[in-house]
Design a protein around this motif. Structure first.
Motif, PDB file in Angstrom:
ATOM      1  N   SER A  64      32.178  10.903  60.888  1.00 48.34           N
ATOM      2  CA  SER A  64      31.417  10.428  61.877  1.00 48.34           C
ATOM      3  C   SER A  64      32.385   9.621  62.854  1.00 48.34           C
ATOM      4  O   SER A  64      33.400   8.922  62.179  1.00 48.34           O
ATOM      5  N   TYR A  65      32.059   9.433  64.263  1.00 46.20           N
ATOM      6  CA  TYR A  65      32.964   8.619  65.033  1.00 46.20           C
ATOM      7  C   TYR A  65      32.240   8.345  66.138  1.00 46.20           C
ATOM      8  O   TYR A  65      31.425   8.998  66.593  1.00 46.20           O
ATOM      9  N   ALA A  66      32.787   7.341  66.861  1.00 40.02           N
ATOM     10  CA  ALA A  66      32.394   6.788  68.079  1.00 40.02           C
ATOM     11  C   ALA A  66      32.960   7.696  69.212  1.00 40.02           C
ATOM     12  O   ALA A  66      34.202   7.797  69.390  1.00 40.02           O
ATOM     13  N   SER A  67      32.346   8.385  69.813  1.00 35.42           N
ATOM     14  CA  SER A  67      32.971   9.210  70.839  1.00 35.42           C
ATOM     15  C   SER A  67      33.320   8.389  72.363  1.00 35.42           C
ATOM     16  O   SER A  67      33.171   7.309  72.314  1.00 35.42           O
ATOM     17  N   ARG A 101      27.472   8.030  68.879  1.00 34.03           N
ATOM     18  CA  ARG A 101      27.893   8.429  67.649  1.00 34.03           C
ATOM     19  C   ARG A 101      27.703   9.757  67.383  1.00 34.03           C
ATOM     20  O   ARG A 101      26.679  10.416  67.758  1.00 34.03           O
ATOM     21  N   LYS A 102      28.944  10.513  66.942  1.00 32.41           N
ATOM     22  CA  LYS A 102      29.040  11.825  66.856  1.00 32.41           C
ATOM     23  C   LYS A 102      29.527  12.135  65.368  1.00 32.41           C
ATOM     24  O   LYS A 102      30.119  11.440  64.523  1.00 32.41           O
ATOM     25  N   LYS A 103      29.108  13.541  64.924  1.00 30.88           N
ATOM     26  CA  LYS A 103      29.660  13.987  63.610  1.00 30.88           C
ATOM     27  C   LYS A 103      30.552  15.113  64.064  1.00 30.88           C
ATOM     28  O   LYS A 103      30.493  15.879  65.092  1.00 30.88           O
ATOM     29  N   LYS A 104      31.874  15.068  63.290  1.00 29.48           N
ATOM     30  CA  LYS A 104      32.882  16.072  63.682  1.00 29.48           C
ATOM     31  C   LYS A 104      32.184  17.558  63.784  1.00 29.48           C
ATOM     32  O   LYS A 104      31.513  17.903  62.633  1.00 29.48           O
ATOM     33  N   VAL A 141      39.682  14.281  68.841  1.00 34.24           N
ATOM     34  CA  VAL A 141      38.404  15.143  68.084  1.00 34.24           C
ATOM     35  C   VAL A 141      37.300  15.409  69.347  1.00 34.24           C
ATOM     36  O   VAL A 141      36.837  16.389  69.207  1.00 34.24           O
ATOM     37  N   ASP A 142      37.135  14.169  70.094  1.00 33.34           N
ATOM     38  CA  ASP A 142      36.016  14.213  71.028  1.00 33.34           C
ATOM     39  C   ASP A 142      36.305  15.529  71.927  1.00 33.34           C
ATOM     40  O   ASP A 142      35.413  15.994  72.487  1.00 33.34           O
ATOM     41  N   THR A 143      37.746  15.536  72.463  1.00 32.51           N
ATOM     42  CA  THR A 143      38.020  16.577  73.578  1.00 32.51           C
ATOM     43  C   THR A 143      37.682  17.880  72.851  1.00 32.51           C
ATOM     44  O   THR A 143      36.898  18.959  73.507  1.00 32.51           O
ATOM     45  N   ILE A 144      37.965  18.377  71.571  1.00 30.70           N
ATOM     46  CA  ILE A 144      37.787  19.701  70.947  1.00 30.70           C
ATOM     47  C   ILE A 144      36.097  19.617  70.958  1.00 30.70           C
ATOM     48  O   ILE A 144      35.721  20.841  71.330  1.00 30.70           O
ATOM     49  N   ASP A 145      35.541  18.756  70.431  1.00 28.21           N
ATOM     50  CA  ASP A 145      34.191  19.019  70.124  1.00 28.21           C
ATOM     51  C   ASP A 145      33.371  18.906  71.293  1.00 28.21           C
ATOM     52  O   ASP A 145      32.421  19.927  71.439  1.00 28.21           O
ATOM     53  N   SER A 146      33.736  18.248  72.360  1.00 27.54           N
ATOM     54  CA  SER A 146      32.889  18.559  73.559  1.00 27.54           C
ATOM     55  C   SER A 146      33.220  19.681  74.295  1.00 27.54           C
ATOM     56  O   SER A 146      32.407  20.263  75.063  1.00 27.54           O
ATOM     57  N   ALA A 190      33.700  22.444  72.724  1.00 27.24           N
ATOM     58  CA  ALA A 190      32.957  23.435  71.822  1.00 27.24           C
ATOM     59  C   ALA A 190      31.572  23.450  72.356  1.00 27.24           C
ATOM     60  O   ALA A 190      30.912  24.362  72.401  1.00 27.24           O
ATOM     61  N   LYS A 191      30.995  22.334  72.547  1.00 28.00           N
ATOM     62  CA  LYS A 191      29.462  22.306  72.765  1.00 28.00           C
ATOM     63  C   LYS A 191      29.280  22.751  74.054  1.00 28.00           C
ATOM     64  O   LYS A 191      28.400  23.443  74.415  1.00 28.00           O
ATOM     65  N   SER A 192      30.070  22.350  75.155  1.00 24.50           N
ATOM     66  CA  SER A 192      29.977  22.629  76.632  1.00 24.50           C
ATOM     67  C   SER A 192      29.911  24.405  76.592  1.00 24.50           C
ATOM     68  O   SER A 192      29.421  24.988  77.404  1.00 24.50           O
ATOM     69  N   GLU A 193      31.219  24.684  75.940  1.00 25.14           N
ATOM     70  CA  GLU A 193      31.071  26.299  76.015  1.00 25.14           C
ATOM     71  C   GLU A 193      30.225  26.835  75.471  1.00 25.14           C
ATOM     72  O   GLU A 193      29.825  27.948  75.960  1.00 25.14           O
ATOM     73  N   GLN A 194      29.641  26.385  74.400  1.00 24.62           N
ATOM     74  CA  GLN A 194      28.487  27.204  73.713  1.00 24.62           C
ATOM     75  C   GLN A 194      27.299  27.312  74.375  1.00 24.62           C
ATOM     76  O   GLN A 194      26.635  28.249  74.734  1.00 24.62           O
ATOM     77  N   ALA A 195      27.173  26.049  75.213  1.00 24.10           N
ATOM     78  CA  ALA A 195      25.883  26.113  76.033  1.00 24.10           C
ATOM     79  C   ALA A 195      26.334  27.116  77.369  1.00 24.10           C
ATOM     80  O   ALA A 195      25.075  27.768  77.603  1.00 24.10           O
ATOM     81  N   ARG A 196      27.491  27.023  77.775  1.00 16.27           N
ATOM     82  CA  ARG A 196      27.513  28.167  78.889  1.00 16.27           C
ATOM     83  C   ARG A 196      27.230  29.452  78.387  1.00 16.27           C
ATOM     84  O   ARG A 196      26.689  30.154  79.153  1.00 16.27           O
ATOM     85  N   ILE A 197      27.997  29.763  77.249  1.00 13.67           N
ATOM     86  CA  ILE A 197      27.739  31.110  76.750  1.00 13.67           C
ATOM     87  C   ILE A 197      26.259  31.502  76.562  1.00 13.67           C
ATOM     88  O   ILE A 197      25.854  32.516  76.905  1.00 13.67           O
TER      89      ILE A 197
END
Length: 452
Positions: A88-91, A96-99, A201-206, A208-215
């Motif tokens: 877990s980390y502060a974005s 607060r996010k989880k990797k 970490v936040d750059t990768i996770d963000s 991944a999340k935005s690309e999944q939503a786009r797809i």
């Protein structure tokens, strides 16, 4: 990973350091080489490939009156289990996010094995090197402990175990060393590194999340292709991402220097400082925290900005011309003096704050081509490399270190150069040249030692 520098006895006394012999040598993880055993004063090697291999290195060293620092980290520590990683980390937006990605089992974070296991593992090594024990100068517990998640208190605890184990087996006065990644003993430096690693970490996770939503929003006909490409990206990221992803959030950022050590060392390799995104703001931190004049031009300077001023860090055809090389040389001189002198000053300040009055200092510096090849502006290495020009840059980096080593007030007792052998760097899929294939660099290092 970590090279040796010297200081006059009078200066050592002035700064309450030990009046030890100044040494120059190599950090040669795989072992002592006959090719350099007569040419330098010291080498640091890793406890790998079994007791017989290490005994052979000590035999070569003893026969040539050279000293050895033994890094037992690969022996007494193991990668931290993925289930024990902090995920877990502060974005960057404050939430607060989880990797998004599971931790890798073969990460760089380290945990010591049990005390009994430490003694058990060390015993055959101590027995193997005993006939050549005069070559043993010191023992290092683990490489870059704070960066790799080992706390100050854990270092102190294990130092006591290791010291007593050596004493019980015929080594009553063994010296212990601790090797930091840069100025990780400084709280602001370590906090800055941690913050940058979490941003990665936040750059990768963000993404991944935005690309999944786009797809998910695409029509079915378009989504299948995009989804296949995204799955391929996830596979590459999971298997080949920087170790920074797992390290982020697990760095020990409490600062300070653990008690019970005789040698305080650091590495701040050129390649790491220039190319690791976790070090984006660290040169500015070193400048402001140390306050030394050599760093005046680096206050509020980001590493990406400095990197953009170097001719060998540009995209497109290789830049040519003596004026560009002269500019690079001058800028790299300033960069070396700032990052090393500032870290030495902060180390001495922290040693004083931690109650140290008698200690030796060691610097591990770069002698490989890793940070001196031709790179694109994004930090990726170019496919074609000008071998002779790269070797010339390595010689210049080695000579910068030696000039600092020879300054009477350098504050450095030992300087080791990394690396001696040529190595294939899997992370960038390129051959990285050590000084073994660079005779002029090797000659400069040998000439700076006391073995002339």
């Amino acid at each position: 990973m970590k090279r040796i520098l010297g200081i006059a006895t009078a200066i050592g006394c002035l700064f309450q350091q030990s009046a030890s012999i100044a040494d120059v040598g190599y950090f040669s993880p795989s072992g002592v080489r006959a090719e350099f055993a007569l040419a330098v004063d010291m080498a640091t090697i890793n406890a790998i490939n079994g007791p017989e291999h290490i005994a052979d290195s000590f035999r070569i060293a003893a026969e040539n009156a050279m000293k050895v620092n033994l890094d037992i980290g690969p022996l007494i520590s193991k990668p931290r289990p993925a289930k024990n990683l902090i995920v877990s980390y502060a974005s960057q937006d404050g939430s607060r996010k989880k990797k998004a990605l599971a931790g890798m089992e073969m990460n760089k974070l380290r945990d010591f094995v049990s005390d009994d296991r430490i003694r058990e593992l060390l015993k055959p090594y101590m027995e193997a090197i005993f006939p050549h024990k005069t070559a043993l100068y010191s023992v290092f517990l683990v490489d870059e402990p704070y960066l790799n998640g080992v706390s100050k208190s854990e270092l102190e605890r294990v130092a006591n175990v290791v010291r007593s184990a050596f004493a019980e087996n015929g080594y009553p006065e063994v010296k212990l060393g601790v090797l930091f990644a840069g100025a990780m003993f400084n709280k602001r430096f370590s906090a800055t590194t941690q913050k940058a690693a979490l941003a990665y970490v936040d750059t990768i996770d963000s993404y991944a999340k935005s690309e999944q939503a786009r797809i998910d929003a695409l029509p079915r006909s378009e989504g299948e292709i995009a989804r296949a490409q995204f799955e391929k990206w996830k596979e590459v990221i999971f298997n080949f991402r920087l170790t920074t992803y797992d390290t982020a959030g697990n760095i020990y950022a409490g600062g300070g220097i653990p008690s019970g050590f005789d040698i305080l060392a650091f590495d701040l390799y050129l390649s790491t400082a220039l190319l690791d995104s976790a070090y984006e703001d660290t040169i500015s931190v070193l400048a402001t925290e140390s306050g030394i004049p050599e760093c005046a031009d680096f206050i509020n300077v980001k590493m990406s900005k400095f990197r953009s001023t170097l001719s060998f860090m540009q995209s497109g055809p290789m830049s040519a011309g003596d004026h560009l090389r002269d500019q690079d040389h001058e800028r790299m001189n300033r960069f070396y003096n700032c990052r090393v002198k500032a870290t030495v000053k902060l180390l001495r300040d922290e040693a004083k704050n931690s109650g140290y009055t008698n200690y030796e200092t060691m610097v591990i510096t770069e002698s490989s081509s890793n940070g001196l090849m031709e790179f694109a502006s994004d930090g990726s290495p170019e496919a074609e490399q000008p071998e002779l020009l790269v070797k010339a840059r390595v010689v210049e980096e080695v000579e910068r270190a030696i000039r600092l080593y020879k300054e009477p007030d350098s504050g450095i007792d030992h300087m080791l150069f990394f690396t001696f052998d040529d190595e294939f760097d899997k992370s960038i899929k390129l051959q990285v040249g050590g000084v073994a294939s660079n005779p002029k660099a090797m000659e400069s290092i040998s000439a700076a030692s006391d073995r002339k």
